[in-house]
Write a protein that holds these residues in place. Sequence first.
Motif, PDB file in Angstrom:
ATOM      1  N   HIS A 198      -3.261  35.669 -44.891  1.00  0.00           N
ATOM      2  CA  HIS A 198      -2.629  36.311 -43.733  1.00  0.00           C
ATOM      3  C   HIS A 198      -1.375  37.034 -44.183  1.00  0.00           C
ATOM      4  N   LEU A 223       6.244  32.111 -64.608  1.00  0.00           N
ATOM      5  CA  LEU A 223       6.872  32.596 -63.373  1.00  0.00           C
ATOM      6  C   LEU A 223       7.566  33.944 -63.566  1.00  0.00           C
ATOM      7  N   GLY A 268      -3.074  23.673 -50.662  1.00  0.00           N
ATOM      8  CA  GLY A 268      -2.161  22.956 -49.766  1.00  0.00           C
ATOM      9  C   GLY A 268      -1.765  21.564 -50.213  1.00  0.00           C
ATOM     10  N   LYS A 319      -6.466  27.079 -47.607  1.00  0.00           N
ATOM     11  CA  LYS A 319      -5.804  27.382 -46.338  1.00  0.00           C
ATOM     12  C   LYS A 319      -5.642  28.899 -46.277  1.00  0.00           C
ATOM     13  N   LYS A 320      -5.514  29.408 -45.067  1.00  0.00           N
ATOM     14  CA  LYS A 320      -5.551  30.873 -44.955  1.00  0.00           C
ATOM     15  C   LYS A 320      -4.194  31.559 -44.949  1.00  0.00           C
ATOM     16  N   GLY A 321      -3.113  30.777 -44.908  1.00  0.00           N
ATOM     17  CA  GLY A 321      -1.782  31.374 -44.748  1.00  0.00           C
ATOM     18  C   GLY A 321      -1.446  32.442 -45.779  1.00  0.00           C
ATOM     19  N   GLN A 360      -0.668  40.914 -43.782  1.00  0.00           N
ATOM     20  CA  GLN A 360       0.461  41.338 -42.922  1.00  0.00           C
ATOM     21  C   GLN A 360       1.398  42.273 -43.680  1.00  0.00           C
ATOM     22  N   TYR A 400       0.307  27.775 -53.209  1.00  0.00           N
ATOM     23  CA  TYR A 400      -0.838  26.953 -53.612  1.00  0.00           C
ATOM     24  C   TYR A 400      -1.755  26.830 -52.397  1.00  0.00           C
ATOM     25  N   THR A 431       1.669  24.295 -36.916  1.00  0.00           N
ATOM     26  CA  THR A 431       1.060  25.537 -37.411  1.00  0.00           C
ATOM     27  C   THR A 431       1.814  26.756 -36.888  1.00  0.00           C
ATOM     28  N   ARG A 445       4.385  22.058 -41.984  1.00  0.00           N
ATOM     29  CA  ARG A 445       2.950  22.195 -41.774  1.00  0.00           C
ATOM     30  C   ARG A 445       2.439  21.367 -40.607  1.00  0.00           C
ATOM     31  N   LYS A 491       3.450  29.590 -39.162  1.00  0.00           N
ATOM     32  CA  LYS A 491       3.033  30.998 -39.047  1.00  0.00           C
ATOM     33  C   LYS A 491       4.240  31.898 -38.825  1.00  0.00           C
ATOM     34  N   LEU A 509       9.252  18.032 -49.053  1.00  0.00           N
ATOM     35  CA  LEU A 509       9.787  18.020 -50.414  1.00  0.00           C
ATOM     36  C   LEU A 509      11.282  18.337 -50.459  1.00  0.00           C
ATOM     37  N   THR A 539      17.789  29.996 -60.901  1.00  0.00           N
ATOM     38  CA  THR A 539      16.338  30.044 -61.175  1.00  0.00           C
ATOM     39  C   THR A 539      16.087  30.113 -62.673  1.00  0.00           C
ATOM     40  N   ALA A 583       6.683  25.813 -50.170  1.00  0.00           N
ATOM     41  CA  ALA A 583       6.423  24.378 -50.310  1.00  0.00           C
ATOM     42  C   ALA A 583       6.494  23.700 -48.949  1.00  0.00           C
ATOM     43  N   LYS A 584       5.907  22.519 -48.876  1.00  0.00           N
ATOM     44  CA  LYS A 584       5.967  21.774 -47.616  1.00  0.00           C
ATOM     45  C   LYS A 584       7.367  21.188 -47.441  1.00  0.00           C
TER      46      LYS A 584
HETATM   47  C1  LIG Z   1      12.530  28.700 -61.023  1.00  0.00           C
HETATM   48  C2  LIG Z   1      12.992  28.140 -59.749  1.00  0.00           C
HETATM   49  C3  LIG Z   1      12.022  27.418 -58.940  1.00  0.00           C
HETATM   50  C4  LIG Z   1      12.526  26.154 -58.363  1.00  0.00           C
HETATM   51  C5  LIG Z   1      11.632  25.010 -58.364  1.00  0.00           C
HETATM   52  C6  LIG Z   1      10.297  25.382 -57.836  1.00  0.00           C
HETATM   53  C7  LIG Z   1       9.279  24.416 -57.797  1.00  0.00           C
HETATM   54  C8  LIG Z   1       8.586  24.364 -56.493  1.00  0.00           C
HETATM   55  C9  LIG Z   1       7.245  24.895 -56.447  1.00  0.00           C
HETATM   56  C10 LIG Z   1       6.570  24.694 -55.163  1.00  0.00           C
HETATM   57  C11 LIG Z   1       5.680  23.537 -55.113  1.00  0.00           C
HETATM   58  C12 LIG Z   1       4.963  23.518 -53.835  1.00  0.00           C
HETATM   59  C13 LIG Z   1       4.005  22.487 -53.690  1.00  0.00           C
HETATM   60  C14 LIG Z   1       3.622  22.373 -52.256  1.00  0.00           C
HETATM   61  O1  LIG Z   1       4.377  22.034 -51.414  1.00  0.00           O
HETATM   62  S1  LIG Z   1       2.001  22.742 -51.891  1.00  0.00           S
HETATM   63  C15 LIG Z   1       1.963  22.546 -50.193  1.00  0.00           C
HETATM   64  C16 LIG Z   1       2.455  23.750 -49.444  1.00  0.00           C
HETATM   65  N1  LIG Z   1       1.516  24.811 -49.434  1.00  0.00           N
HETATM   66  C17 LIG Z   1       0.696  25.014 -48.457  1.00  0.00           C
HETATM   67  O2  LIG Z   1       0.667  24.348 -47.453  1.00  0.00           O
HETATM   68  C18 LIG Z   1      -0.226  26.171 -48.620  1.00  0.00           C
HETATM   69  C19 LIG Z   1       0.022  27.163 -47.635  1.00  0.00           C
HETATM   70  N2  LIG Z   1      -0.448  26.758 -46.300  1.00  0.00           N
HETATM   71  C20 LIG Z   1      -1.096  27.585 -45.517  1.00  0.00           C
HETATM   72  O3  LIG Z   1      -1.328  28.673 -45.958  1.00  0.00           O
HETATM   73  C21 LIG Z   1      -1.546  27.162 -44.129  1.00  0.00           C
HETATM   74  O4  LIG Z   1      -2.511  28.070 -43.732  1.00  0.00           O
HETATM   75  C22 LIG Z   1      -0.452  27.109 -43.013  1.00  0.00           C
HETATM   76  C23 LIG Z   1       0.643  26.104 -43.408  1.00  0.00           C
HETATM   77  C24 LIG Z   1       0.169  28.466 -42.781  1.00  0.00           C
HETATM   78  C25 LIG Z   1      -1.099  26.610 -41.727  1.00  0.00           C
HETATM   79  O5  LIG Z   1      -1.754  25.463 -42.017  1.00  0.00           O
HETATM   80  P1  LIG Z   1      -2.679  24.622 -41.014  1.00  0.00           P
HETATM   81  O6  LIG Z   1      -3.171  23.447 -41.737  1.00  0.00           O
HETATM   82  O7  LIG Z   1      -1.915  24.402 -39.770  1.00  0.00           O
HETATM   83  O8  LIG Z   1      -3.830  25.570 -40.625  1.00  0.00           O
HETATM   84  P2  LIG Z   1      -4.983  26.433 -41.312  1.00  0.00           P
HETATM   85  O9  LIG Z   1      -4.647  27.003 -42.628  1.00  0.00           O
HETATM   86  O10 LIG Z   1      -6.280  25.698 -41.203  1.00  0.00           O
HETATM   87  O11 LIG Z   1      -4.971  27.578 -40.257  1.00  0.00           O
HETATM   88  C26 LIG Z   1      -5.163  27.360 -38.873  1.00  0.00           C
HETATM   89  C27 LIG Z   1      -5.405  28.688 -38.180  1.00  0.00           C
HETATM   90  O12 LIG Z   1      -4.220  29.492 -38.247  1.00  0.00           O
HETATM   91  C28 LIG Z   1      -4.516  30.725 -38.883  1.00  0.00           C
HETATM   92  N3  LIG Z   1      -3.338  31.124 -39.661  1.00  0.00           N
HETATM   93  C29 LIG Z   1      -2.842  30.507 -40.750  1.00  0.00           C
HETATM   94  N4  LIG Z   1      -1.755  31.158 -41.174  1.00  0.00           N
HETATM   95  C30 LIG Z   1      -1.551  32.194 -40.347  1.00  0.00           C
HETATM   96  C31 LIG Z   1      -0.598  33.221 -40.273  1.00  0.00           C
HETATM   97  N5  LIG Z   1       0.386  33.312 -41.164  1.00  0.00           N
HETATM   98  N6  LIG Z   1      -0.692  34.114 -39.284  1.00  0.00           N
HETATM   99  C32 LIG Z   1      -1.671  34.042 -38.388  1.00  0.00           C
HETATM  100  N7  LIG Z   1      -2.629  33.094 -38.405  1.00  0.00           N
HETATM  101  C33 LIG Z   1      -2.558  32.177 -39.360  1.00  0.00           C
HETATM  102  C34 LIG Z   1      -5.749  30.491 -39.719  1.00  0.00           C
HETATM  103  O13 LIG Z   1      -6.478  31.671 -39.959  1.00  0.00           O
HETATM  104  C35 LIG Z   1      -6.506  29.484 -38.874  1.00  0.00           C
HETATM  105  O14 LIG Z   1      -7.215  30.151 -37.868  1.00  0.00           O
HETATM  106  P3  LIG Z   1      -8.795  30.393 -37.984  1.00  0.00           P
HETATM  107  O15 LIG Z   1      -9.001  31.352 -39.108  1.00  0.00           O
HETATM  108  O16 LIG Z   1      -9.397  29.057 -38.246  1.00  0.00           O
HETATM  109  O17 LIG Z   1      -9.143  30.955 -36.656  1.00  0.00           O
END
Ligand SMILES: CCCCCCCCCCCCCC(=O)SCCNC(=O)CCNC(=O)[C@H](O)C(C)(C)COP(=O)(O)OP(=O)(O)OC[C@H]1O[C@@H](n2cnc3c(N)ncnc32)[C@H](O)[C@@H]1OP(=O)(O)O
Length: 219
Positions: free
Chosen positions: A134, A55, A117, A129-131, A138, A114, A90, A87, A94, A67, A4, A63-64
Amino acid sequence: MRSTRIIKNVVKTFKYLYGLRFEVKGLENFKVGSPCVIVSNHQSILDMMGLMEILPDRCVQIAKKELLYTGSVGLVMYLGGVIFINRKSTSNAKMVMADVAKTMLSENVMVWIYPEGTRNGNGDLLPFKKGAFHLAIQAQVPVIPVVYSSFSSFYDRKKNLFTSGKIRVEVLEPIETKGLTPEDVTELTNRCYSTMRETFFRLSGLVNEPNGPARTHLQ
Ligand SMILES: CCCCCCCCCCCCCC(=O)SCCNC(=O)CCNC(=O)[C@H](O)C(C)(C)COP(=O)(O)OP(=O)(O)OC[C@H]1O[C@@H](n2cnc3c(N)ncnc32)[C@H](O)[C@@H]1OP(=O)(O)O
Ligand SMILES: CCCCCCCC/C=C\CCCCCCCC(=O)OC[C@@H](O)COP(=O)(O)O
């Protein structure tokens, strides 16, 4: 982890190549001394430089999954300790996030998400997004919002624009989640969203139109 640190230091040198400057405020807000969920806006691949610039140690990113299969980039992310979520499912995402809630406490790590999303360079924030919220509730850990100013004055892929420029970054104060329950997720999401959106406009020198599309996260 050693890998890292290497990745961080290598990526941090890219800014000289691209003529980018970072002006960072609020780094002391990372010193909560306990696990937390960091949420930030996501405009483009340039965010990876902005990420490495600030960082904290013991911080993993979400991340998704797609990638992971991008060759060398996937390998770097894997070595960097990135957590991949599927993703398209869901329920699977979760489950992974619920596991992250436990691990971040037992291993004392911060998690960077992020919540938009996807990359978004349209001069505003996408609904969150709400993850991430949550996860914070939690684990009962604070949310720390981080905002990067708009890149649009120096970087625009559609217009083939990429010149040197300054990026303002602000690490905002932690938002506590102790005592909050899943019912509070929407409110917490809205609160972070409006604080970050205001900060985004302020840092970017944009005026928040009173009649603009004020988005909230209704259930
Ligand atoms: C130095 C070293 C580093 C190395 C290199 C590093 C570089 C890398 C850097 C990285 C670069 C990265 C770059 C990238 O890759 S960015 C892309 C990746 N990031 C994301 O996708 C963001 C995070 N995503 C989410 O938070 C989404 O919510 C998830 C994926 C979880 C679901 O998404 P989805 O689209 O399916 O649904 P929704 O959000 O509409 O939610 C639907 C329903 O589910 C409920 N719900 C959601 N979550 C939870 C939960 N946990 N427990 C219980 N319930 C939960 C929620 O309240 C809702 O219900 P309601 O409220 O409508 O009733
Ligand atoms: C213009 C060149 C700038 C060079 C900066 C390169 C820095 C490389 C640093 C680390 C390498 C590993 C990290 C790469 C992670 C890619 C993150 C990314 O931005 O993925 C897109 C994803 O979020 C959302 O995908 P979509 O917008 O839905 O599709």
